[in-house]
Scaffold this motif. Structure first.
Motif, PDB file in Angstrom:
ATOM      1  N   GLU A  90       0.832  -1.204   0.000  1.00 57.08           N
ATOM      2  CA  GLU A  90       0.000   0.000   0.000  1.00 57.08           C
ATOM      3  C   GLU A  90       0.868   1.255   0.000  1.00 57.08           C
ATOM      4  OE1 GLU A  90      -3.555   0.098   2.731  1.00 57.08           O
ATOM      5  OE2 GLU A  90      -2.790   2.124   3.038  1.00 57.08           O
ATOM      6  N   ASP A 115      -0.497  -4.488   3.322  1.00 54.00           N
ATOM      7  CA  ASP A 115      -0.619  -3.169   3.950  1.00 54.00           C
ATOM      8  C   ASP A 115       0.249  -3.284   5.204  1.00 54.00           C
ATOM      9  OD1 ASP A 115      -1.196  -0.833   5.149  1.00 54.00           O
ATOM     10  OD2 ASP A 115      -3.382  -1.050   5.126  1.00 54.00           O
ATOM     11  N   ASP A 118      -1.574  -0.809   8.968  1.00 55.59           N
ATOM     12  CA  ASP A 118      -2.906  -0.256   8.739  1.00 55.59           C
ATOM     13  C   ASP A 118      -3.421   0.446   9.991  1.00 55.59           C
ATOM     14  OD1 ASP A 118      -5.348  -0.123   7.011  1.00 55.59           O
ATOM     15  OD2 ASP A 118      -6.172  -1.020   8.827  1.00 55.59           O
ATOM     16  N   ARG A 274      -8.610  -0.358   0.360  1.00 55.42           N
ATOM     17  CA  ARG A 274      -7.982  -0.866  -0.853  1.00 55.42           C
ATOM     18  C   ARG A 274      -8.363  -2.338  -1.073  1.00 55.42           C
ATOM     19  NH1 ARG A 274      -5.428   4.046   0.774  1.00 55.42           N
ATOM     20  NH2 ARG A 274      -6.039   3.048   2.710  1.00 55.42           N
ATOM     21  N   GLU A 278      -6.500  -4.696   1.615  1.00 59.84           N
ATOM     22  CA  GLU A 278      -7.355  -4.696   2.810  1.00 59.84           C
ATOM     23  C   GLU A 278      -8.607  -5.549   2.628  1.00 59.84           C
ATOM     24  OE1 GLU A 278      -7.388  -0.435   2.659  1.00 59.84           O
ATOM     25  OE2 GLU A 278      -6.171  -0.232   4.449  1.00 59.84           O
TER      26      GLU A 278
HETATM   27 MG    MG Z   1      -4.519   0.520   5.274  1.00 61.22          MG
END
Ligand code: MG
Ligand code: AHM
Length: 333
Positions: A90, A115, A118, A274, A278
């Protein structure tokens, strides 16, 4: 008490890919997550970790120092294990190619989408944050260069997905397509031990998680569902819980029985989260835990990705709750 490695070896017949490569993959995930656990635990003591890095990432969002640290640690860790050939993060605009050692290049077949950290708006205020990961087999032939198609695979092609929550303890939760299992880090030994075997959404539905501050930006179907959650009928009202950290909100809902919703809003017409980093991994875990994940109109895992940083609405949780919300969305269209 099984360690994560022992658990994988014990269940090796249930995984359709090489146990050795899975162990090496987990070895890099564990290494990076322990490094992040250590940094998260001293956030506040040192200016090197908290606060903004002053850089705007590819999403146009302010990157935190810990975002950058987590991204670097995961990339280096994957590079060191000769098991992953490509990573999309990400935090990085393009995918990253990892050149394996020529003599055993056939071992580097995994594509990782991650990610690294997060919920970064929660770093500076001591609230749970997490790492989310998703793993696929490469599609292009081994001796050819990776292409974007290796990364733009539908979520139903995932062979492994999971997250690490850095909370009151650090827990790694994963599914390789045979249920969802959780391992808690014992920081004194630096070892992840099996603590949550075969996690399933409980039958009792209790919680709804949505940023209700955006109420006036929601569609009528979402508004109607929120009123339904608050209605005094059957086992309702549900209780509202929302941290603003997907991993934290999802983990609580998985253990206690709740739905997580990040719908389209006026500010995020495509949804905020995303798809690849995610939504897909959380959708895979939801289904493996006996639940469901949808974008409101279709199964998340069946969405055809068209770009790396694509966004999508995400509705995931116990089947009954997700289906009810889908009904409201269709009714209000
Ligand atoms: Mg995130
Ligand atoms: P991030 O990837 O930039 O950290 O953003 C994702 C986070 C999720 O963890 C969380 O569920 C959501 O954004 C919260 O958004 P909001 O503050 O709009 O409710």
């Amino acid at each position: 008490m099984y360690t994560l490695g022992e658990f994988i070896i014990k269940n090796r017949d249930r995984f359709s890919y090489s146990t050795e490569s899975l162990l090496r993959l987990f070895s890099s995930i564990k290494l990076a997550s322990k490094a992040i656990h250590k940094e998260v635990n001293k956030a506040g003591l040192t200016e090197e970790i908290i606060g903004s890095s002053g850089i705007t990432n590819v999403q146009g969002e302010n990157q935190q120092k810990l975002d950058q640290f987590a991204h670097r640690v995961f990339i280096e860790s994957f590079k060191s294990r000769n098991v992953v050939c490509g990573i999309a993060s990400e935090e990085s605009k393009d995918f990253i190619v990892i050149k394996g050692k020529q003599e055993d290049i056939s071992q580097n077949q995994y594509i990782v989408l991650i990610d690294p950290l997060d919920g970064s708006s929660n770093i500076d205020v001591n609230v749970s944050i997490g790492t989310i990961f998703s793993v696929y087999m490469r599609k292009s032939p081994i001796k050819m260069n990776l292409t974007i198609e290796d990364f733009l695979q539908k979520g139903n092609q995932q062979i492994l997905a999971g997250y690490i929550i850095y909370g009151s303890s650090t827990i790694l939760v994963y599914s390789a397509g045979n249920g969802v299992h959780g391992f808690t880090l014992d920081p004194s030994f630096g070892t992840f031990y099996l603590s949550h075997y075969n996690i399933c959404f409980p039958k009792m539905e209790k919680i709804y998680s949505i940023n209700e501050g955006n109420y006036y930006k929601f569609s009528n179907g979402i508004k109607k569902f929120i009123r339904y959650c608050q209605e005094k009928k059957d086992n309702r009202p549900y209780t509202a819980r929302y941290i603003g950290s997907l991993v934290g909100d999802f983990h609580r809902n998985l253990i206690q029985g709740g739905i997580y919703i990040y719908p389209k809003t006026a500010s995020y017409p495509e949804g905020k989260l995303r798809l690849l980093y995610e939504c897909n991994p959380m959708a895979f875990l939801s289904e493996q835990a006996g639940g469901k994940a949808s974008d409101g109109n279709q199964r998340i895992l069946d969405i055809e990705p068209t770009k790396l940083h694509q966004r999508s609405p995400l509705i995931c949780g116990p089947k009954g709750m997700v289906s009810k919300l889908e009904e409201f969305i269709v009714d209000c269209e």
